[in-house]
Design a protein around this motif. Structure first.
Motif, short mmCIF file in Angstrom:
data_model
loop_
_atom_site.label_atom_id
_atom_site.label_comp_id
_atom_site.label_asym_id
_atom_site.label_seq_id
_atom_site.Cartn_x
_atom_site.Cartn_y
_atom_site.Cartn_z
N UNK A 17 0.85 -1.20 0.00
CA UNK A 17 0.00 0.00 0.00
C UNK A 17 0.88 1.24 0.00
N UNK A 18 0.35 2.31 -0.57
CA UNK A 18 1.06 3.58 -0.65
C UNK A 18 0.13 4.69 -0.19
N UNK A 19 0.66 5.59 0.63
CA UNK A 19 -0.09 6.77 1.05
C UNK A 19 0.46 7.97 0.30
N UNK A 20 -0.44 8.72 -0.33
CA UNK A 20 -0.09 9.90 -1.09
C UNK A 20 -0.57 11.15 -0.37
N UNK A 21 0.23 12.19 -0.42
CA UNK A 21 -0.21 13.53 -0.01
C UNK A 21 -0.21 14.36 -1.28
N UNK A 22 -1.41 14.69 -1.75
CA UNK A 22 -1.52 15.23 -3.09
C UNK A 22 -1.10 14.14 -4.07
N UNK A 23 -0.20 14.46 -4.98
CA UNK A 23 0.31 13.47 -5.92
C UNK A 23 1.66 12.90 -5.47
N UNK A 27 4.32 7.74 2.13
CA UNK A 27 4.82 6.51 2.75
C UNK A 27 4.45 5.30 1.90
N UNK A 28 5.33 4.32 1.90
CA UNK A 28 5.01 3.02 1.32
C UNK A 28 5.03 1.99 2.45
N UNK A 29 4.22 0.95 2.28
CA UNK A 29 4.02 -0.01 3.37
C UNK A 29 4.17 -1.44 2.85
N UNK A 320 -4.13 1.77 10.14
CA UNK A 320 -4.98 2.27 9.05
C UNK A 320 -4.70 1.50 7.77
N UNK A 321 -3.42 1.31 7.49
CA UNK A 321 -3.03 0.53 6.31
C UNK A 321 -3.48 -0.92 6.45
N UNK A 322 -3.34 -1.47 7.64
CA UNK A 322 -3.77 -2.86 7.87
C UNK A 322 -5.23 -3.05 7.51
N UNK A 364 -3.65 3.95 -1.34
CA UNK A 364 -3.88 3.03 -2.46
C UNK A 364 -3.25 1.68 -2.16
N UNK A 365 -4.06 0.63 -2.22
CA UNK A 365 -3.55 -0.73 -2.05
C UNK A 365 -3.08 -1.27 -3.40
N UNK A 366 -1.88 -1.83 -3.43
CA UNK A 366 -1.33 -2.32 -4.69
C UNK A 366 -1.06 -3.82 -4.68
#
Length: 374
Positions: A17-23, A27-29, A320-322, A364-366
């Motif tokens: 999963x990746x967290x974006x702030x704007x574009x 953080x990547x998880x 949150x990601x979990x 976004x979950x990848x």
């Protein structure tokens, strides 16, 4: 192209999963997933499904199993709601605290006998209430209070002292360690033990064995239902074992009282309420999660023999990601109905807001589950 396809990340260190702030990427998880069936066969995986994982509170059903097998519930008149609290990581709401006190009275113990401490509640609403009242929590307010009262009951049921019931070499904890290993299909020395946040021993074992534990919970419930539906003449031929009955009892307690397992605004509660007995789920601290799904046409389509077990670990411990990953996995596996999964959408796609309520980014979950060769 994923990081794995680019060749820059090891197979067991892939971004889930990746967290974006704007574009911009904030953080990547990295995460790991194991999906097994009732026989323990690994059906799907992501990352390292054998990662040795501290299950933390996701192991509570196995610890509760050890207590059930002492006969403590019958001896002290503990009911199914009490059993749900034994498996809980609750919000410390009034209903949780009051039930803890009622359980203590049943087992002829008090808060001073509990070897867990008080702490800020998991619920922000409860925390605000405590601050307003200048309330100082004690052991009955611990999110693990039910587990500790269960241990007090179990110690008495085997004739052991309740003092130091939390220590690794206490007779009850020795028994718990054996039960946990056995139900995960491991030798006793196949489980590592540490000390949990609530002061009890906590196990670490391969992630797929956590999935196996939860598959057993669901499979036991299917087995007991089949027995109940069998006519009296044939019932003795399909009678379930005491352990199977105990595992089913845990499943039914947790799914029957999901509000005791978590509470208002908690993922475990929302998950089990949404699926209405079709699955059981439990979080563990530092972002581990496990689900047991009862057998259905869909689990059969996934190649499962009987019930399904799912276990997840997020490397950086982000809850949150979990929850987003767990909700995503249910969608990928097509578990339940679209309507049931929609009730978890706020967890799958959590809103990222700043202090002015302005949306600042998204998660976004990848990850994509990969079928495993059998």
């Amino acid at each position: 192209m994923t990081s794995l396809e680019a060749g820059s990340v090891e197979p067991d260190r892939r971004v889930a999963a990746t967290v974006y702030r704007g574009d911009a990427v904030e953080n990547t998880h990295v995460a790991h997933v194991a999906v097994v069936d009732a026989d323990g066969r690994l059906l799907y995986a992501f990352g390292n499904p054998s990662r040795v994982t501290l299950a933390r509170s996701a192991a509570k059903p196995a610890q509760a199993l050890a207590v059930i097998e002492t006969g403590a519930l019958e001896r002290f008149g503990l009911d199914e709601a009490d059993l749900a609290l034994m498996c809980a990581s609750h919000n410390s709401e009034e209903r949780h605290i009051e039930r803890t006190r009622q359980m203590l009275a049943k087992v002829h113990a008090s808060a001073v006998d509990m070897r867990c401490g008080g702490h800020p509640p998991l619920s922000e609403a409860v925390y605000r209430s405590w601050i307003q009242r200048d309330f100082v929590p004690d052991a009955v307010c611990s999110n693990c209070s039910g587990k500790h009262v269960g241990m007090l009951a179990g110690a008495q049921a085997i004739g052991a002292a309740i003092r130091d019931y939390q220590l690794p070499d206490h007779p009850l904890q020795v028994r718990v360690k054996h039960t946990v290993a056995e139900v995960c299909d491991l030798p006793d020395d196949g489980v590592q033990w540490s000390i949990d946040g609530c002061n009890l021993p906590t196990p670490a074992f391969p992630l797929d064995r956590l999935a196996r534990l939860f598959a057993k919970l669901a499979d036991a419930t299917d087995a007991t239902d089949a027995t109940d539906a069998t006519d009296a003449t044939a019932r003795s031929a399909v009678a379930v074992s005491p352990r199977t009955a105990a595992l089913a009892r845990i499943y039914r307690a947790m799914t029957g009282w999901p509000e005791l397992v978590g509470g208002e605004g908690r993922f475990c509660t929302a998950l089990m309420q949404a699926f209405n007995g079709g699955l059981v789920g439990k979080v563990g601290a530092e972002a581990s999660y496990a689900i047991g799904v009862r057998a259905s046409d869909q689990t059969a389509k996934l190649g499962s023999r009987g019930a399904l077990g799912i276990a997840v670990k997020v490397e950086d411990g982000n809850p949150t990601v979990l929850y987003a990953i767990v909700a995503e996995l249910l969608a990928q596996l097509d578990i339940g109905t679209a309507e049931q999964r929609a009730r978890l959408e706020a967890y799958r796609s959590p809103r990222m807001l700043n202090t002015m309520g302005i949306e600042t980014g998204h998660l976004s979950c990848s990850l994509t589950l990969e079928p495993q060769r059998q």
